[in-house]
Design a protein around this motif. Sequence first.
Motif, short mmCIF file in Angstrom:
data_model
loop_
_atom_site.label_atom_id
_atom_site.label_comp_id
_atom_site.label_asym_id
_atom_site.label_seq_id
_atom_site.Cartn_x
_atom_site.Cartn_y
_atom_site.Cartn_z
N VAL A 45 4.36 2.71 8.18
CA VAL A 45 3.45 3.21 7.15
C VAL A 45 4.15 3.12 5.80
O VAL A 45 5.32 3.51 5.67
CB VAL A 45 3.05 4.68 7.43
N ALA A 60 -0.64 9.81 8.71
CA ALA A 60 0.47 9.87 7.76
C ALA A 60 0.24 11.03 6.81
O ALA A 60 -0.90 11.41 6.54
CB ALA A 60 0.59 8.55 7.00
N ALA A 79 4.95 10.19 9.70
CA ALA A 79 3.91 9.44 10.42
C ALA A 79 3.99 9.77 11.90
O ALA A 79 5.05 10.10 12.42
CB ALA A 79 4.08 7.94 10.21
N TYR A 117 -0.83 0.34 6.80
CA TYR A 117 -0.27 0.40 8.15
C TYR A 117 0.01 -1.00 8.65
O TYR A 117 -0.85 -1.87 8.57
CB TYR A 117 -1.26 1.08 9.09
#
Length: 121
Positions: free
Chosen positions: A100, A49, A31, A58
């Motif tokens: 993430v 990502a 990420a 997220y």
Amino acid sequence: MRRAWALLAIPAVLALAGFDHAPRAESSIAASVSCNNMGSGSFACYASASGGSGGYTYTWSWYQKRLGHTIGGPFPAPSPDPEAFGTCSLGYTVYVTVTVADSQGATTAASTQLLCRQWPD
């Protein structure tokens, strides 16, 4: 004879149990995050990502700090979107982190910082 039967039965039972010793592939995610000062005490951040199993979510957080004085943070801001917007106090440095997660639960985090200014970058 019973002993021989028992020795033969043990491997058969283990085979039927279905033990899986094959190595499992690790799901790794990468990420990154970038933020822009939007001026007048506001900012916008964008994350990207890759890897893992896709279906990313997220979770955003940030706090502000100036001359050793921290205000408010961190402010959790969960979002399914790869972008977040916030307000900040002029002259403070804003520290932003995005975590993430993919659809299999693997996670990673990325961080950045920006100076909150009156005028946009």
